[in-house]
Design an enzyme around this catalytic site. Sequence first.
Site, PDB file in Angstrom:
ATOM      1  CG  ASP A 192      -1.967  -1.187   1.227  1.00 19.94           C
ATOM      2  OD1 ASP A 192      -1.516  -2.212   0.645  1.00 19.94           O
ATOM      3  OD2 ASP A 192      -2.962  -1.082   1.835  1.00 19.94           O
ATOM      4  CD  GLU A 426       0.459  -4.946   9.586  1.00 22.29           C
ATOM      5  OE1 GLU A 426       0.243  -3.998  10.822  1.00 22.29           O
ATOM      6  OE2 GLU A 426      -0.078  -4.354   8.511  1.00 22.29           O
TER       7      GLU A 426
END
Length: 462
Positions: A192, A426
Amino acid sequence: MSRSSQLHQKLFAQRLGTSAQHILAKNSVRLRGNRQFTIPAPKEYPYQWNWDSGFIAYGYAHQQPERALVELRTLLDGQWANGLLPHIVFHRASTQRFQPYFPGPNFWASKKSSANAPTEVATSGLIQPPMITLALWHVYASLNRRRPTYAKRVLREFYPKLYLLHRYLMTARDPEQTGLVTIFHPWESGFDNSPRWDKPLSRIRPRNIPKYRRRDRTHVNPKFRPSDKSYARFISLALRLKRKDYDDRKIYPLHPFKIKDKVFSSISYLAHRRLFQMATILGDPSADIRRWMRQFEKNIFRYCWNAKTRSFSDYDLITKRQIPSTTIAGLLPLMTGLLSARRVNGMIRALDQANFCGQKACAVPLAPSVGIQQPTFNHELYWRGPIWVNINWFLWRALRLYGFDDRAKHQADHMLQLIHDQGFYEYYSPKTGAGLGARNFSWTAALAIDLLANHPRDRQHL
Ligand code: 2M8
């Protein structure tokens, strides 16, 4: 290897494998009608994400192939009639159970905007790389060893939906017929906030944006997340798609962000190859799939190979130029298996440089998302430097593919050790090795299970 170190490794694998299974179980959400999905992480990501579920299914496939199938089936409940498989599926159970997410179902307004959107469930209007096809093949292969008739039935169930997805990617998202997928938004890439998108994003002038409240900084440290300026551009691009009713024919001529994404396209290519194998088993090898494969094989080099950096660039359809950027993504088309020995060796050498955390330049010798010597590098900012497990898993697969077995083992060892020491994060800082972003992250857990299962030292355990 001594018996005590064998025992140590066995315990290490057992502990890690059990914790990973535990995370997947905790992140799993039950729906009506035998459906279940796994949220990427508690709080931060409360719905079903497309490529996350693909990685997650790899993890389930080893011990719970049925659960892997349910994950993928539940994702396909969000598929649109034109084949689009949305990047988020907003199952209602999540809306009721978790805190609000932005941009959520009301923002995307899928049902109101497009007759193609499913009526039973709300979704986003973006796509993500088709990990689903690779994951389904992986589940099929493991089922086929014990229950070939059932495994074939599974293929028969999934194949038409997967074919529809691939046809969507290779028509609506490739009217140029290059075999390369056009993305309309950085969120479609999965990378992203990557510097890959800085230049094309700089053209976007956010306007007519209704007031919104960011929710992505509530649960993780705000300094790990994209800037407000980038976020406004993300929202602006998403709104433009919605205002065109997510109709690709209306979007394509004027949309300001149209990029042939080298990683999305490489994953799609590998997925076409699996789709073609599925079609052959089912006795219907479509000529389309073969054509998509051939187009990619030619055009990934034509559009994306950069002789100067000796790696791959994304291709901007607006400027008709490659986007110069040196991130780890430039090496990921390695995974297609299409590169000559000379190019492969050059890219492996690049991986060994300090820029990509070779030569003991980082806390751990795993590839950072952006080279540490790049001006855009930031060791803790989302997609702009941290180490991601999925990227390193792709590299691990590529190393095995070209026969660099020792190197691959080394890579897997370091990934597993990092996850063991820090927990299932993450992403991780290349500078300090610390876990960052969301905790109990599902794809980190799932890919750890896959690594353990494929790892020679642990083959007997998982
Ligand atoms: C991230 O993307 C979402 C938006 O889709 C976000 O930033 O809120 C990315 O890392 C993406 O690759 C991933 O699929 C998603 C869920 O893990 O989070």
